[in-house]
Every structure is written in C-alpha cells, then in structure tokens.
Design an enzyme around this catalytic site. Structure first.
Site, short mmCIF file in Angstrom:
data_model
loop_
_atom_site.label_atom_id
_atom_site.label_comp_id
_atom_site.label_asym_id
_atom_site.label_seq_id
_atom_site.Cartn_x
_atom_site.Cartn_y
_atom_site.Cartn_z
N HIS A 1 1.54 -0.51 -5.13
CA HIS A 1 2.83 -0.66 -5.80
C HIS A 1 3.75 0.43 -5.27
O HIS A 1 4.35 1.19 -6.02
CB HIS A 1 2.67 -0.58 -7.32
CG HIS A 1 3.35 -1.70 -8.04
ND1 HIS A 1 4.10 -1.54 -9.16
CD2 HIS A 1 3.40 -3.04 -7.75
CE1 HIS A 1 4.58 -2.71 -9.56
NE2 HIS A 1 4.17 -3.63 -8.72
N HIS B 1 4.19 -9.76 1.16
CA HIS B 1 3.31 -9.27 0.09
C HIS B 1 2.35 -10.35 -0.40
O HIS B 1 1.18 -10.07 -0.67
CB HIS B 1 4.17 -8.76 -1.07
CG HIS B 1 3.37 -8.18 -2.20
ND1 HIS B 1 2.94 -6.87 -2.20
CD2 HIS B 1 2.92 -8.73 -3.36
CE1 HIS B 1 2.27 -6.63 -3.32
NE2 HIS B 1 2.24 -7.74 -4.04
#
Length: 751
Positions: free
Chosen positions: A106, A55
């Site tokens: 998200h 990420h």
C-alpha cells in the site's frame, strides 16, 4: 442525471470517453471496444480501467511471474492447499490445521495520506486472509523510508506507524515483526508492505467463485462511499513528481474503520462455521468491479447484479463510482437460496449490513443493471483475467558494470573498532525499532511467543498441542541493486534463516515485489532477475511460493527505488515451548558459537552505506545448500534442547549480532576472535548464525555440526556477572552505553 446504458453506448459509437484519464492506453481502449463490439458504457469503462490496471492485472509482470509456477515441483506443490491466483496462499501444517498468509503493498496511498494509507493496507490484507475461511491471527509490516532525518520522512513515518498500529491494535491482532529501513531512494516513495497470517481447519478452506445457477450474491459490511475511487487504476500506477501535491490525490485514498472490520471478521467466521457460504471475495483494490468479475469468472455461469441495491454512504453516486469505490470493510458472498435467511440472521446478530445484490445466472455474461437499465454487459473473464499482457523491453543497465567495479575495497577502515560498533549500533537501519514496535500491541490474544526484536515472530496455533508458526520478512535492496538475482536469494536466505533460528522448520514463501517503473528496461531487468533468483532459490530450498504481490511505479520522477523484493517465509514448530530466543540468557559460561564461514564481503554492506555513503561491488555470496543444512541443524538443536539462544548475522555482521543478543538478553559476554578483526566484526557474509550452547550440550552440538560438515568455531562465552560486551584485544563496551546508542536514535528523530 443521465446514465450511460448499454443501449445508449450502441447508438453513440463516436462519443468521446476519458479513457486516458482512467489510465488506459489507446490500444487497450481499442481492445475493449473489440471485445464488446461497441464502445463501453461509463460503468464498463470504469470496470475495465481498474481491472486492467497494473495493480490488478499484473500486465507487466505476468510473463515473469509464471516462472514461479513453472519451477514449482510436485513435491513443493503437494504442501499447498491454495496457491498463486487465490486471495492468499494456504499450506497444510499437520494435525488438521491449515495456515494462510500473504503480503501486499500500500505504497502510494501511504505517501499521499500516511495514516489512512497504512491503516487500510492492514485492513485489506486481513480481509484477504479472512476470505480464505481463516481467522486472522497476526500481522507484520515491512516498511521503508527516505533518510531518517529528511523532512519527508518526518512527515510520513509517524503517520504510517500510527496507521499500522491504530488499525491492527483496534482489530486485536498482534504485530509480531517486520522491518524499518531507510535509504535515499525511498524519499517521496515510502514502501508500506503488510503481511497477515491466519489459521483454520483444513476442511474450512473457502475459495472465491460463484457457482450454481440461482445462487444469491450478498454484499455485506460497510456502506459504499466515494473514498478510494481510482486507487488502483491511477494512483497505484503513477510515479510521484516533485510538484505533485498530496492533497490533489486524497480522494484516491481509502478511509478505514477497524471497529467495523472487527465485527465483519467475527460475522464472517460464524457464517463459515455454519456452512452457509458457497464462495466469498473481499472488496479491496477495484472494489465491486473486482469482486463481481472475479467471482463470476471463477464460477460456472454468469451473474446479474442490481447495482441500485448497494447500500451507499454518499448521495448521487453514479454506477461507475459505485463499481470503482474502494470503500473498506466490505465482503461479497455467494449463498444458496435456502441459506439466505440464515445468512441474514447472522449478519443481523452482528449488526452488519447485508444486502442481496445479485444472483448467479446461466450463460457467461456479467450483467449489471441500474434501476432496470443495463449499464454493464460483459464477458467477466475479459475483465478479471484476460487483460493486456506486456512483454516489456528488458535491458541490463548501462551503468551496472561500473556499479559492480566500484568496490568498497578502497574505503578507509577506522582504527577505533569499539567506537565503530557503537556508531553502527546507533545508525538508523541498525538501531532499535522499539520506538516503532511499542506503538503496536505485540501480545494481544495471548498467542504470541516471539515478536520484534526477535529474529522471527512466532504465534501459538493450537492451545492443546502448542503447535505454532514462525514468520520473518527480509530484503536488502542494496544487495538487489548490485545483483538482482543474488539479492533476491539473499532476501530468501535471511528470512529462511531467521525462521530456522527460532526453532521452526521453513515450509512456504510469500513475496511483495517492489520496483520502479516497468516502462524502464533497466527496472524490468532487475525484476526479471529477482523473480528468477527467488524462484530458483525456492526450488533449491524445497519450499513453494504460495502467492504475493507486485508493486511497480515506485519512484520519484526518474529516480527509482532500490529494487526491493521483500520475502516472507513461514515456518512450523510442533511445540512453541521449545522456541529459541534471540537474546542470550543468564546461565554463566554458556558457549557462544559462530556457525558458518566469514569472508571479507562488504559490497552493499551497512558499514559502507552508513559510514561512507557507498554502494558498489558485489553482494555476499549465497549458498542455499548451506542455508538448508544450517536450518536443519538449528531445528535439531531446538528440538533436542541443545540451544539456549540463536541470532542470525545479517546487516552489520557479527558486531551487530553481539550488540543485539547481549542487549535483548540483558547479559554480558566475553568475545575472542582470530584474524582481521574488522572483517570478523563487520563482514556481512551470508549463512551465519550466532548460537549460545549450554556447557552440558556443547560437545553433542559441535559433534553434530562436525558430522554434517557445517563449519563452526567458538567465539566467546556468556558472562551474566558482567555488564559489558568485552572483545579480546579491543576492550569493553558497557551495556548501558550500547543501549543508549542502540535505542536513542529513533526517539531523538521522531519523538
């Protein structure tokens, strides 16, 4: 409680450490030890694990993402004030105004805890915009779910929508657009992408760096807690299997407080206005690990941080936990010593907690102490920017040829096309998203001039001149599955076309690239092709990619999602009063023109998907030169008052565009088509827009199209006296029936 210090790490080289549990591979752990010349402390291990996660480090995508920079021309680069690598991209839109915008994902947190996952996704992207020095102005939310009637969708969708709305509404930010898409591959792995746009004067641009020996590092905003620990290193890099209980992962999901963020925004903007901030970084993924290492590595010295000064909201937190916490609503600023008291005074005014936690030092080390004991002593660039880079295996999937060969040509075509129009209008993907968007405040702050269900959202930037910007996000994952290169360009083309259909000139791109596991060679082939397609498409259109996000590991077990490279396009309009609405108006006899060409293109179409559950063949062809021409003509039509409505053709084809333009405008129309009516109505050929032209402007507009060699044809007239959509040779569809079909689906499923 004993704390693992650097001194202790040097004297206990063989001590076992839980690096695998933190998401690090054997060779990555070995490299950390090589960098440090010893084993890492617990706090250092926590920092490296979060910052070297997929990420944060983009370790599987870096080698491909550099293609964006390699293909960006000097002319494209000249439009950017800040680009890839910053918190958000920034473009100059004239009159001294700069716009910053970015999309983030998200996804995994929103599966685990739908409301907080979605809410903190909005909060995080808003702080990215704030960190550039801009006032956040609006948000958008491209969402994707499993089948609309699936139990898992019923679990996650209401919470995600409530989270997006709850956080954005409390911040007072209008939600001006997005998408809601359903497909079986997203079951168990919804996509929650969030986009924010902000505005500032050009001279107010701020960047994330810690320069100037002796400058102070101030943490301000919310206290630091235990929520979000492991959110980027573990949660965002895992796939969900069928037995993974959602409660097990709850500690990895952040908890948001929009009221704290609202005050943080106003406090930050006053700090910027007073000119007392040297550098700034929001605390999102990886928390203080990210903020301190990125600020230090982007500066011209080192940094010393006193971690025991960090205000906490949980007792007994370890240095590793404090550094890894992703508690929301926090910012880190670098301030010159003589401005510290002024900084603190502004924070006191807004009742924002602010604490001096560090200072910029000479040298090139990031040193973090805990009650006078050194727990971190690292070269900051090795944490923030020099993580592992993987050249993952790439292989075109073995079943790709079979997928393409399975064309929709043999699918049965219905005889009752009027009924099919209603059936398609009621399908989950084409149906009205009013049930979702009515939970969002679309007009708060008074700057919104277009919002869902318009083709693009539009906000006014300057009250004096009425200058504004338009935004659209788009992606058809089925197209990308069939041909990743073309699919990414089709996403770009549609977002570009939507912005142009509002009357704005497209100027820049952001992206949110959602894919399955990078350890799957087939997924990496999709990713590589999509990146190249998007980059090459931007070169042809002459607009730069200013930044974006990559989200991997979006799959349930071994089933990856459809490759979903969401593309956001930003456009500029010099006067929002000349915007083009999506719905047709009430002036009788206005001509309906179809711009572009229609071919029998049904690969990946909504008709094949909804009616037959079919995916195969090739997606529609894309002609970006034609898209650019089409955009120029739409902008000229807006500027010169020649267009009263415009609606792009995408999923569902002309039939769906007619349904929507009539229902949005609450006006009937009479349509006359030539050739095969099924193809005319349901083909998803790209590069097409339906426009309404006043009779007084028809000749001028069509002459312009002809002169510039843009195909056009007359397909109908606006009929405000009618309460139906009438299609010659087929019959009439009462608008009341169409509205019931179009607006009834989501309430029936989720109310």
């Amino acid at each position: 409680m004993s704390i693992d210090t650097v001194k202790n790490a040097e004297s206990t080289p063989e001590q076992d450490q839980p690096y695998k549990e933190l998401g690090l591979k054997d060779d990555e752990y070995a490299r950390i030890k090589e960098i440090l010349g010893r084993r890492p402390t617990d706090a250092e291990l926590a920092m490296y694990s979060v910052m070297w996660s997929e990420h944060c480090s983009y370790k599987s995508s870096k080698v491909h993402l550099k293609y964006f920079s390699e293909t960006t021309t000097d002319e494209m680069r000249a439009k950017m004030l800040a680009g890839i690598g910053e918190n958000a991209g920034v473009v100059d839109i004239g009159d001294g105004w700069a716009i910053t915008f970015k999309a983030e994902s998200h996804n995994h947190p929103s599966y685990v805890e739908p409301y907080q996952g979605a809410a903190t996704g909005v909060g995080g992207i808003v702080r990215d915009i704030l960190a550039m020095g801009a006032r956040p102005l609006a948000v958008m939310d491209p969402l994707r779910f499993g089948p609309a009637d699936a139990p898992d969708t019923r679990r996650v969708l209401p919470g995600i929508v409530a989270g997006v709305g709850g956080y954005g509404n409390c911040l007072g930010l209008p939600n001006i657009g997005g998408e809601v898409v359903f497909d079986p591959t997203y079951i168990g792995n919804p996509l929650v992408n969030a986009l924010c746009v902000g505005a500032m004067r050009v001279e107010d641009l701020h960047l994330a760096h810690a320069s100037g020996t002796g400058n102070k590092v101030i943490l301000y905003g919310a206290r630091t807690g235990l929520d979000g620990i492991g959110g980027v290193s573990v949660l965002a890099s895992e796939t969900f299997d069928d037995t993974a209980g959602k409660r097990k992962k709850l500690p990895s999901v952040q908890v948001g407080d929009p009221f704290t963020e609202k005050v943080l925004i106003e406090c930050s903007l006053e700090l910027f206005q007073k000119g007392i901030v040297v550098g700034i970084q929001d605390l999102g993924g990886a928390g203080l690990s990210c903020a301190t290492s990125e600020l230090a590595s982007a500066g011209d010295g080192g940094m010393h941080v006193w971690l025991d000064r960090v205000p906490l909201r949980a007792s007994g937190m370890t240095p590793a936990e404090i550094l890894s916490s992703e508690s929301q609503e926090r910012m880190c600023a670098v301030v010159e010593p003589h401005n510290v008291e002024a900084f603190m005074e502004v924070c006191r005014k807004w009742d924002v907690i602010a604490t001096e936690i560090g200072e910029v030092t000479e040298g090139d080390r990031l040193v973090i102490t805990w009650h006078d004991e050194v727990v971190v002593d690292v070269p900051p660039r090795t944490v923030a920017h020099e993580g592992p880079v993987y050249h993952r295996p790439i292989e075109r999937p073995a079943d790709q040829d079979a997928l393409i060969a399975n064309t929709p040509d043999s699918l049965e075509r219905p005889k009752d096309l009027l009924q099919l129009i209603k059936t398609m209008a009621a399908s989950p993907n084409l149906s009205s998203k009013k049930w979702v968007t009515e939970q969002y405040d679309r007009y708060v702050r008074g700057g919104t001039v277009l919002a869902q269900p318009a083709d693009a959202g539009m906000i006014r930037i300057d009250e004096r001149t009425h200058r504004g910007v338009a935004l659209s996000t788009d992606c058809n994952g089925r197209y990308t599955k069939l041909d990743p290169y073309t699919g990414a360009q089709l996403a770009l083309a549609e977002a570009y076309r939507n912005v142009a259909a509002s009357g704005a000139t497209p100027v820049a791109v952001t992206n949110c690239l959602n894919f399955g596991s990078p350890e799957d060679p087939g997924v990496m082939w999709q990713f590589e092709q999509a990146v190249k397609g998007l980059a090459d498409g931007c070169v042809e259109l002459g607009i730069p990619v200013t930044g974006g996000n990559v989200s991997f590991y979006n799959q349930t077990g071994s089933t990856a999602i459809l490759p979903t490279p969401v593309v956001g396009v930003l456009g500029v309009i010099d006067d929002v009063r000349r915007r083009i609405p999506t719905g047709i108006g009430a002036e009788a006899g206005e001509t309906l023109l179809l711009l572009g060409e229609t071919h029998a293109e049904f690969g990946g179409s909504e008709w094949a998907h909804h009616v037959h559950g079919h995916l195969g063949g090739l997606p529609p062809k894309v002609d970006l030169a034609r898209e650019k021409l089409l955009g120029e003509i739409l902008v000229a039509g807006s500027r010169d008052g020649m267009l009263s409505a415009a609606h792009d053709l995408s999923e569902g084809g002309l039939a769906q565009a007619l349904v929507e333009t009539c229902l949005i405008g609450e006006t009937g129309a009479r349509i006359f088509l030539e050739g095969d009516l099924f193809t005319e109505l349901f083909s998803e050929s790209s590069g097409r827009v339906l426009v309404a032209v006043p009779r007084t402007e028809e000749q001028r507009f069509t002459d312009m199209c002809t002169a510039r060699q843009l195909p056009w044809r007359k397909v109908g007239v606006v009929d405000p006296e009618s309460d139906s959509l009438e299609i010659q040779d087929l019959g009439q569809l009462p608008l009341a029936e169409l509205r019931a079909a179009w607006e009834g689906t989501l309430p029936a499923l989720f109310d």
